[in-house]
Design a protein around this motif. Structure first.
Motif, short mmCIF file in Angstrom:
data_model
loop_
_atom_site.label_atom_id
_atom_site.label_comp_id
_atom_site.label_asym_id
_atom_site.label_seq_id
_atom_site.Cartn_x
_atom_site.Cartn_y
_atom_site.Cartn_z
N GLU A 81 54.34 19.61 52.79
CA GLU A 81 54.69 20.37 51.59
C GLU A 81 53.68 20.11 50.48
OE1 GLU A 81 58.16 20.57 48.11
OE2 GLU A 81 58.55 19.48 49.97
N LYS A 82 53.20 21.18 49.88
CA LYS A 82 52.27 21.07 48.75
C LYS A 82 53.02 21.47 47.48
CE LYS A 82 48.05 21.72 51.43
NZ LYS A 82 46.78 22.47 51.59
N ARG A 83 53.63 20.49 46.87
CA ARG A 83 54.49 20.72 45.72
C ARG A 83 53.67 21.00 44.45
NH1 ARG A 83 59.13 16.35 45.13
NH2 ARG A 83 59.97 17.58 46.86
N VAL A 84 54.18 21.92 43.64
CA VAL A 84 53.54 22.27 42.37
C VAL A 84 54.60 22.21 41.27
CG1 VAL A 84 52.25 23.99 41.06
CG2 VAL A 84 51.92 23.81 43.55
N VAL A 85 54.32 21.46 40.21
CA VAL A 85 55.25 21.34 39.08
C VAL A 85 54.80 22.24 37.94
CG1 VAL A 85 56.19 19.80 37.32
CG2 VAL A 85 55.96 18.99 39.67
N PHE A 86 55.76 22.96 37.35
CA PHE A 86 55.52 23.78 36.16
C PHE A 86 56.03 23.00 34.96
CE2 PHE A 86 55.08 26.63 39.55
CZ PHE A 86 54.78 27.93 39.15
N LYS A 136 55.57 13.60 42.95
CA LYS A 136 54.45 13.59 43.90
C LYS A 136 53.95 15.01 44.25
CE LYS A 136 55.85 9.17 45.91
NZ LYS A 136 54.86 8.44 45.13
N PRO A 137 53.59 15.77 43.23
CA PRO A 137 53.05 17.11 43.50
C PRO A 137 51.57 17.06 43.84
CG PRO A 137 53.08 16.73 41.16
CD PRO A 137 53.66 15.48 41.79
N LYS A 138 51.08 18.13 44.42
CA LYS A 138 49.65 18.29 44.64
C LYS A 138 48.98 18.84 43.38
CE LYS A 138 49.55 16.99 48.98
NZ LYS A 138 48.84 15.75 49.39
N ALA A 139 49.74 19.62 42.60
CA ALA A 139 49.20 20.23 41.39
C ALA A 139 50.28 20.34 40.33
CB ALA A 139 48.62 21.61 41.71
N VAL A 140 49.84 20.45 39.08
CA VAL A 140 50.77 20.65 37.97
C VAL A 140 50.18 21.69 37.03
CG1 VAL A 140 49.79 18.70 36.66
CG2 VAL A 140 52.04 19.58 36.07
N ILE A 141 51.02 22.63 36.58
CA ILE A 141 50.62 23.61 35.58
C ILE A 141 51.10 23.10 34.22
CG2 ILE A 141 50.79 26.02 34.83
CD1 ILE A 141 51.53 26.73 37.72
N ILE A 142 50.17 22.93 33.29
CA ILE A 142 50.50 22.40 31.97
C ILE A 142 50.42 23.52 30.94
CG2 ILE A 142 49.88 20.71 30.20
CD1 ILE A 142 48.52 19.08 32.49
N HIS A 155 46.41 9.82 39.52
CA HIS A 155 47.41 10.01 40.58
C HIS A 155 47.04 11.12 41.57
CE1 HIS A 155 50.36 7.18 38.90
NE2 HIS A 155 49.93 7.59 37.72
N LYS A 156 45.81 11.58 41.50
CA LYS A 156 45.28 12.58 42.45
C LYS A 156 46.12 13.85 42.47
CE LYS A 156 43.15 9.01 45.32
NZ LYS A 156 43.04 8.40 46.68
N ILE A 157 46.42 14.33 41.27
CA ILE A 157 47.15 15.59 41.08
C ILE A 157 46.18 16.57 40.43
CG2 ILE A 157 49.09 16.73 39.92
CD1 ILE A 157 50.43 13.91 39.78
N THR A 158 46.08 17.78 40.96
CA THR A 158 45.19 18.77 40.37
C THR A 158 45.84 19.41 39.15
OG1 THR A 158 44.17 19.27 42.52
CG2 THR A 158 43.89 20.90 40.77
N PRO A 159 45.23 19.27 37.95
CA PRO A 159 45.81 19.90 36.76
C PRO A 159 45.36 21.36 36.64
CG PRO A 159 43.92 18.59 36.13
CD PRO A 159 44.07 18.43 37.63
N ILE A 160 46.29 22.21 36.24
CA ILE A 160 45.99 23.61 35.94
C ILE A 160 46.34 23.81 34.47
CG2 ILE A 160 46.53 26.02 36.45
CD1 ILE A 160 47.42 25.09 39.25
N LEU A 161 45.34 24.08 33.64
CA LEU A 161 45.57 24.28 32.22
C LEU A 161 45.80 25.76 31.93
CD1 LEU A 161 42.91 21.89 30.65
CD2 LEU A 161 45.16 21.38 31.62
N CYS A 162 46.49 26.05 30.84
CA CYS A 162 46.89 27.43 30.56
C CYS A 162 46.38 27.92 29.21
CB CYS A 162 48.42 27.56 30.57
SG CYS A 162 49.19 27.16 32.13
#
Length: 243
Positions: free
Chosen positions: A58-63, A111-117, A150-157
Motif C-alpha cells: 500500500e502506498k498511503r498518501v495523507v492530505f 507511515k505514508p509514502k507521500a503527504v499533500i501539505i 522520514h522518507k516521505i515525499t512532500p507535495i506542496l500546494c
C-alpha cells in the motif's frame, strides 16, 4: 429518649457520606479542559489508532490541511471511497503552525509514502492574528524537513483562489494568496519539490474561485473538488513514481 439521644450521633456519622456524595457530583460535572491541545490532536487520535499500518504494497498518501481538505470527504465522498490509500487529515480553521504540531501524529505515525501539505489560507484570513508569508513558509519548510528525515515525499500546494472571506469582509485576500503561492512555488522549484497547483484551474477573472465551482467563494463545491481531484491524482502519481 433513646432515639432523641442517638439522632445527633447518626447525623454526625452520616455527614462524611453526604459530603463525599457532594464531592463526587461536583467532580463529574467539571468539563474537560482541552486548552493544552491547541492543535486539536484529539480530532483524529482514535481514527488513527483504528487505521493501523499500511497493508503490504500500500502506498498511503495523507492530505494535511484545513477545511478545504476536511470538507472534501463530505462534498465528494466517492473520491476517497475510490482511493482507499488516500487519508484525509484536514481540520477546519487550522493555521500552518497547527498543521506542523499535528505532523507527527497525523502524518509520520501513519507511515505514508507521500503527504499533500495545503497551508496558509486561515493564516491570511487572520483567524488568530497577523501572520506573514515568511512565517507560513517557515512552517511548511519544517514539515518538508520532517518528510526528508522520514522518507516521505512532500507535495506542496498553490492555494485555491479567494477574493473575499465571508466572515472577514474587506480583507482583500486575493493578492495575498497570489503572493503566498509565488513564495511556495519558488521554494518548491528551488528544492525540486512537487507543486500541486489548485489555483490555476479554479481561478476566475476577479482572482477568486469561479462561482460555478464554489459554495461561498472559499470552499469548493462538488464540481470544484472534481477539478481538484484530477490535478491531485496527477501530482500523487508523480510523487509515488519517485518511491
Amino acid at each position: 429518649m433513646r432515639i432523641a439521644r442517638l439522632f445527633p450521633i447518626l447525623l454526625l456519622l452520616s455527614a462524611p457520606v453526604f459530603a463525599q456524595q457532594k464531592a463526587d457530583t461536583s467532580q463529574t460535572s467539571v468539563k474537560e479542559d482541552f486548552r493544552d491541545d491547541w492543535a486539536n490532536l484529539r480530532h483524529y487520535e482514535m481514527e488513527n489508532k483504528t487505521l493501523g499500518k499500511p497493508a503490504p504494497g500500500e502506498k498511503r498518501v495523507v492530505f494535511l490541511g484545513s477545511s478545504v481538505f476536511e470538507f472534501w470527504k463530505t462534498r465528494l465522498p466517492e473520491y476517497f471511497a475510490a482511493h482507499k490509500n488516500y487519508i484525509d487529515r484536514g481540520i477546519s480553521g487550522q493555521i500552518a503552525p497547527q498543521l506542523l504540531l499535528r505532523f507527527q501524529q497525523d502524518v509520520i505515525a501513519l507511515k505514508p509514502k507521500a503527504v499533500i501539505i495545503l497551508a496558509g489560507s486561515n493564516d491570511i484570513a487572520g483567524t488568530t492574528g497577523h501572520v506573514t508569508n515568511e512565517r507560513i513558509l517557515n512552517d511548511i519548510k519544517s514539515m518538508v524537513e520532517l518528510c526528508q528525515v522520514h522518507k516521505i515525499t512532500p507535495i506542496l500546494c498553490a492555494y485555491v483562489p479567494i477574493n473575499e472571506y465571508p466572515w472577514r469582509k474587506g480583507l482583500e485576500p486575493a493578492e495575498k494568496i497570489i503572493s503566498l503561492n509565488k513564495a511556495i512555488t519558488a521554494y518548491a522549484a528551488q528544492n525540486k519539490l512537487i507543486l500541486l497547483d489548485y489555483y490555476t484551474p479554479l481561478v476566475d477573472d476577479k482572482k477568486g474561485t469561479r462561482p460555478d465551482l464554489t459554495l461561498d467563494g472559499v470552499h469548493p463545491n462538488a464540481a470544484g473538488y472534481r477539478i481538484m481531484a484530477k490535478v491531485t491524482d496527477e501530482a500523487i502519481a508523480k510523487a509515488l513514481k519517485q518511491k
